[in-house]
Design a protein around this motif. Structure first.
Motif, PDB file in Angstrom:
ATOM      1  N   SER A   9       5.295  -5.031  11.698  1.00  0.00           N
ATOM      2  CA  SER A   9       4.853  -3.638  11.592  1.00  0.00           C
ATOM      3  C   SER A   9       5.608  -2.890  10.503  1.00  0.00           C
ATOM      4  CB  SER A   9       5.052  -2.931  12.940  1.00  0.00           C
ATOM      5  OG  SER A   9       4.206  -3.485  13.910  1.00  0.00           O
ATOM      6  N   LEU A  10       6.891  -3.211  10.336  1.00  0.00           N
ATOM      7  CA  LEU A  10       7.665  -2.572   9.273  1.00  0.00           C
ATOM      8  C   LEU A  10       7.123  -2.983   7.901  1.00  0.00           C
ATOM      9  CD1 LEU A  10      10.039  -0.803   8.441  1.00  0.00           C
ATOM     10  CD2 LEU A  10      11.500  -2.828   8.545  1.00  0.00           C
ATOM     11  N   ALA A  11       6.755  -4.258   7.757  1.00  0.00           N
ATOM     12  CA  ALA A  11       6.187  -4.737   6.492  1.00  0.00           C
ATOM     13  C   ALA A  11       4.886  -4.013   6.168  1.00  0.00           C
ATOM     14  CB  ALA A  11       5.954  -6.251   6.568  1.00  0.00           C
ATOM     15  N   GLU A  12       4.137  -3.645   7.208  1.00  0.00           N
ATOM     16  CA  GLU A  12       2.863  -2.964   7.006  1.00  0.00           C
ATOM     17  C   GLU A  12       3.026  -1.483   6.698  1.00  0.00           C
ATOM     18  OE1 GLU A  12       0.207  -5.659  10.130  1.00  0.00           O
ATOM     19  OE2 GLU A  12       1.102  -3.751  10.759  1.00  0.00           O
ATOM     20  N   PHE A  13       4.141  -0.908   7.099  1.00  0.00           N
ATOM     21  CA  PHE A  13       4.256   0.549   7.123  1.00  0.00           C
ATOM     22  C   PHE A  13       4.194   1.174   5.736  1.00  0.00           C
ATOM     23  CE2 PHE A  13       6.700   4.529   7.354  1.00  0.00           C
ATOM     24  CZ  PHE A  13       5.995   5.173   8.357  1.00  0.00           C
ATOM     25  N   VAL A  14       5.018   0.706   4.794  1.00  0.00           N
ATOM     26  CA  VAL A  14       5.084   1.336   3.470  1.00  0.00           C
ATOM     27  C   VAL A  14       3.755   1.205   2.723  1.00  0.00           C
ATOM     28  CG1 VAL A  14       6.192   1.297   1.214  1.00  0.00           C
ATOM     29  CG2 VAL A  14       7.581   1.132   3.301  1.00  0.00           C
ATOM     30  N   PRO A  15       3.166   0.000   2.594  1.00  0.00           N
ATOM     31  CA  PRO A  15       1.867  -0.059   1.902  1.00  0.00           C
ATOM     32  C   PRO A  15       0.787   0.732   2.618  1.00  0.00           C
ATOM     33  CG  PRO A  15       2.414  -2.182   2.901  1.00  0.00           C
ATOM     34  CD  PRO A  15       3.642  -1.347   2.961  1.00  0.00           C
ATOM     35  N   MET A  16       0.874   0.837   3.936  1.00  0.00           N
ATOM     36  CA  MET A  16      -0.105   1.611   4.685  1.00  0.00           C
ATOM     37  C   MET A  16      -0.074   3.077   4.267  1.00  0.00           C
ATOM     38  SD  MET A  16      -0.285   2.074   8.810  1.00  0.00           S
ATOM     39  CE  MET A  16      -0.274   0.308   9.037  1.00  0.00           C
ATOM     40  N   VAL A  17       1.134   3.641   4.142  1.00  0.00           N
ATOM     41  CA  VAL A  17       1.264   5.053   3.784  1.00  0.00           C
ATOM     42  C   VAL A  17       0.926   5.278   2.317  1.00  0.00           C
ATOM     43  CG1 VAL A  17       2.883   6.965   3.572  1.00  0.00           C
ATOM     44  CG2 VAL A  17       2.945   5.502   5.605  1.00  0.00           C
ATOM     45  N   VAL A  18       1.518   4.471   1.424  1.00  0.00           N
ATOM     46  CA  VAL A  18       1.321   4.663  -0.013  1.00  0.00           C
ATOM     47  C   VAL A  18      -0.142   4.447  -0.395  1.00  0.00           C
ATOM     48  CG1 VAL A  18       1.910   3.810  -2.304  1.00  0.00           C
ATOM     49  CG2 VAL A  18       3.704   4.062  -0.569  1.00  0.00           C
ATOM     50  N   CYS A  19      -0.715   3.343   0.054  1.00  0.00           N
ATOM     51  CA  CYS A  19      -2.113   3.057  -0.293  1.00  0.00           C
ATOM     52  C   CYS A  19      -3.070   4.019   0.392  1.00  0.00           C
ATOM     53  CB  CYS A  19      -2.465   1.616   0.084  1.00  0.00           C
ATOM     54  SG  CYS A  19      -1.592   0.371  -0.875  1.00  0.00           S
ATOM     55  N   GLY A  20      -2.691   4.517   1.570  1.00  0.00           N
ATOM     56  CA  GLY A  20      -3.528   5.509   2.222  1.00  0.00           C
ATOM     57  C   GLY A  20      -3.634   6.778   1.412  1.00  0.00           C
ATOM     58  N   LEU A  21      -2.505   7.260   0.903  1.00  0.00           N
ATOM     59  CA  LEU A  21      -2.513   8.472   0.082  1.00  0.00           C
ATOM     60  C   LEU A  21      -3.262   8.250  -1.234  1.00  0.00           C
ATOM     61  CD1 LEU A  21       1.158   9.662   0.687  1.00  0.00           C
ATOM     62  CD2 LEU A  21      -0.926  10.632   1.666  1.00  0.00           C
ATOM     63  N   TRP A  22      -3.016   7.104  -1.850  1.00  0.00           N
ATOM     64  CA  TRP A  22      -3.705   6.790  -3.103  1.00  0.00           C
ATOM     65  C   TRP A  22      -5.202   6.584  -2.858  1.00  0.00           C
ATOM     66  CZ3 TRP A  22      -3.154   7.645  -7.904  1.00  0.00           C
ATOM     67  CH2 TRP A  22      -3.875   6.928  -8.869  1.00  0.00           C
ATOM     68  N   GLY A  23      -5.538   6.022  -1.706  1.00  0.00           N
ATOM     69  CA  GLY A  23      -6.949   5.813  -1.378  1.00  0.00           C
ATOM     70  C   GLY A  23      -7.729   7.106  -1.330  1.00  0.00           C
ATOM     71  N   GLY A  24      -7.085   8.186  -0.883  1.00  0.00           N
ATOM     72  CA  GLY A  24      -7.755   9.478  -0.887  1.00  0.00           C
ATOM     73  C   GLY A  24      -8.029   9.982  -2.284  1.00  0.00           C
ATOM     74  N   ALA A  25      -7.074   9.781  -3.183  1.00  0.00           N
ATOM     75  CA  ALA A  25      -7.252  10.239  -4.569  1.00  0.00           C
ATOM     76  C   ALA A  25      -8.383   9.492  -5.266  1.00  0.00           C
ATOM     77  CB  ALA A  25      -5.938  10.067  -5.336  1.00  0.00           C
ATOM     78  N   ILE A  26      -8.425   8.173  -5.109  1.00  0.00           N
ATOM     79  CA  ILE A  26      -9.485   7.418  -5.784  1.00  0.00           C
ATOM     80  C   ILE A  26     -10.836   7.626  -5.103  1.00  0.00           C
ATOM     81  CG2 ILE A  26      -7.878   5.686  -6.663  1.00  0.00           C
ATOM     82  CD1 ILE A  26      -8.845   3.769  -4.519  1.00  0.00           C
ATOM     83  N   ALA A  27     -10.833   7.986  -3.807  1.00  0.00           N
ATOM     84  CA  ALA A  27     -12.095   8.259  -3.119  1.00  0.00           C
ATOM     85  C   ALA A  27     -12.796   9.471  -3.717  1.00  0.00           C
ATOM     86  CB  ALA A  27     -11.844   8.483  -1.632  1.00  0.00           C
ATOM     87  N   ASP A  28     -12.036  10.412  -4.272  1.00  0.00           N
ATOM     88  CA  ASP A  28     -12.635  11.583  -4.914  1.00  0.00           C
ATOM     89  C   ASP A  28     -13.073  11.291  -6.342  1.00  0.00           C
ATOM     90  OD1 ASP A  28     -12.396  13.215  -2.722  1.00  0.00           O
ATOM     91  OD2 ASP A  28     -10.460  14.032  -3.321  1.00  0.00           O
ATOM     92  N   ALA A  29     -12.413  10.336  -6.992  1.00  0.00           N
ATOM     93  CA  ALA A  29     -12.651  10.109  -8.415  1.00  0.00           C
ATOM     94  C   ALA A  29     -13.624   8.968  -8.702  1.00  0.00           C
ATOM     95  CB  ALA A  29     -11.320   9.829  -9.119  1.00  0.00           C
ATOM     96  N   LEU A  30     -13.832   8.050  -7.745  1.00  0.00           N
ATOM     97  CA  LEU A  30     -14.638   6.856  -7.985  1.00  0.00           C
ATOM     98  C   LEU A  30     -15.755   6.731  -6.945  1.00  0.00           C
ATOM     99  CD1 LEU A  30     -11.687   4.368  -8.654  1.00  0.00           C
ATOM    100  CD2 LEU A  30     -13.041   5.608 -10.370  1.00  0.00           C
ATOM    101  N   ASP A  31     -16.609   5.751  -7.144  1.00  0.00           N
ATOM    102  CA  ASP A  31     -17.699   5.463  -6.212  1.00  0.00           C
ATOM    103  C   ASP A  31     -17.111   4.990  -4.881  1.00  0.00           C
ATOM    104  OD1 ASP A  31     -19.793   4.384  -4.735  1.00  0.00           O
ATOM    105  OD2 ASP A  31     -20.788   3.522  -6.480  1.00  0.00           O
ATOM    106  N   ARG A  32     -17.302   5.769  -3.837  1.00  0.00           N
ATOM    107  CA  ARG A  32     -16.684   5.461  -2.548  1.00  0.00           C
ATOM    108  C   ARG A  32     -17.233   4.166  -1.944  1.00  0.00           C
ATOM    109  NH1 ARG A  32     -17.223  11.764  -0.700  1.00  0.00           N
ATOM    110  NH2 ARG A  32     -15.452  12.522  -1.915  1.00  0.00           N
TER     111      ARG A  32
END
Length: 392
Positions: A68-91
């Motif tokens: 779960s610790l291994a999952e935590f950092v990419p989960m948070v970072v990619c989650g935030l980045w995923g929101g940014a690209i969801a607005d800029a690219l084809d969802r």
């Protein structure tokens, strides 16, 4: 005299009945929901198989919790980045490509389980778990943003309940079958079933209509990613729901250690029951969620539901056999589902005030939920070990 009780019962049943208008009115919602159900089934098998495999390889509570610790950092970072690209690219393209990536991670897990020596399998489990968490977090904001665009505002609560029902039905069937499969046939078989589920899911996803990108949205960047964070911080209603959910998960959630609990309760074959129990309660709560549309104090409802969740897990922790543990985990799961419905209503009403559904706003909620459910598996390891040592 007999007419009034019958009418009262009919009214009660109508209030409890789930609102399925989003399914009737939106083709894309049906496709996304079907894809999610299929993916959920396979992913839950992997969710059971990874900690089981790590337990078999190491016998260590810490090693299992570190997944779960291994999952935590990419989960948070990619989650935030995923929101940014969801607005800029084809969802839709983001969702499809993320699904392909998740399928590849399951292939890596299967190859790892079949071909590598035991000690070499351990680091691969950590790396692939991190990759999978990152891809899931990239996918989530785009998928939810599509759903929010194809449904009306007054359908959001019903959609959340339907998604919860489907998700938790998968959490019942998946663990129940997954526990048997992983114990009987081994982790590689579980990963193979997950691969098939991703392929079937992709068949539905490619049929979803593309969502147009707003012309005035800035390209994805660190600044655009933080825009959603700044908005959430300025909203006390949003921050309150986040803090309540985080507190509930941190102090009362640790699925990754269920294999140890099943062992200590002398019920290894019933491992799937522990994973499924919360889902059973959630399904019952979702199927009878019609009454939630008549509740208007959403914040108070979140607090009461989160309290009931914590009470259910607390009582489960002192039960002497696996059946009683499962019953109270089911109670907790139902309370968590109702809390989720009201949190979802608060989030969607607040974010809708932006005037459109930005992925950056959606991602705060989805990332908070994912992170809150992941981090406690390591943080509460000593408490769960004590729970697992209750006499049978």
């Amino acid at each position: 005299m007999s007419t009034r009780p019958a009418g009262t019962l009919r009214t009660l049943l109508l209030r409890l009945r789930m609102d399925v208008s989003p399914l009737r009115e939106s083709r894309d919602f049906r496709l996304l929901l079907g894809s999610g159900v299929i993916t959920m089934f396979g992913s839950v098998l992997t969710m059971v198989a990874v900690p089981y495999q790590m337990k078999q390889l190491t016998g260590s509570y810490v090693a299992v919790g570190l997944v779960s610790l291994a999952e935590f950092v990419p989960m948070v970072v990619c989650g935030l980045w995923g929101g940014a690209i969801a607005d800029a690219l084809d969802r839709r393209k983001i969702v499809v490509l993320s699904e392909v990536g998740l399928c590849l991670t399951s292939m890596l897990l299967m190859v790892n389980a079949l071909l590598l020596p035991p000690q070499a399998q351990i680091p691969v489990l950590y790396v692939v778990a991190a990759l999978s968490a990152g891809l899931s977090s990239l996918r989530g904001p785009s998928e939810q943003a599509i759903i929010n665009r194809v449904l009306k505002l007054d359908q959001m609560g019903a959609a959340f309940a339907i998604q919860g029902l489907a998700r938790n039905a998968g959490m019942i069937v998946g663990p129940a079958i997954g526990g048997v499969i992983v114990v009987t046939f081994g982790p590689a078989t579980s990963y193979g079933v997950d691969i098939v589920s991703f392929l079937l899911s992709l068949v539905l996803l490619v049929r979803v209509r593309p969502v147009t990108v707003a012309s005035d949205v800035a390209p994805a960047s660190l600044n655009s990613m933080m825009e959603g964070v700044r908005y959430a911080v300025r909203r006390p209603d949003l921050m309150g729901t986040y803090l309540v959910d985080i507190a509930a998960m941190v102090f009362a959630f640790s699925n990754a250690l269920f294999p140890f609990l099943a062992d200590d309760l002398h019920a290894t074959k019933a491992l799937g029951l522990l994973y499924a129990a919360g889902g059973i309660g959630s399904v019952i709560a979702s199927a009878t969620s019609g009454w939630t549309s008549h509740v208007h104090r959403h914040g108070r409802a979140v607090i009461i539901s989160a309290t009931l969740w914590g009470a259910g897990v607390t009582v489960a922790s002192v039960m002497p056999n696996i059946w009683l543990v499962a019953i109270f985990l089911a109670v907790a799961g139902g309370a968590d589902m109702i809390s989720g419905v009201f949190r979802g209503i608060i989030w969607k009403q607040s974010i809708r005030s932006w005037g459109y559904w930005p992925g950056r706003a959606v991602t705060i909620s989805t990332t908070e939920v994912s992170a809150a459910h992941s981090w406690p598996d390591l943080a509460k390891r000593p408490r769960m070990r004590a729970m697992a040592q209750c006499p049978a």
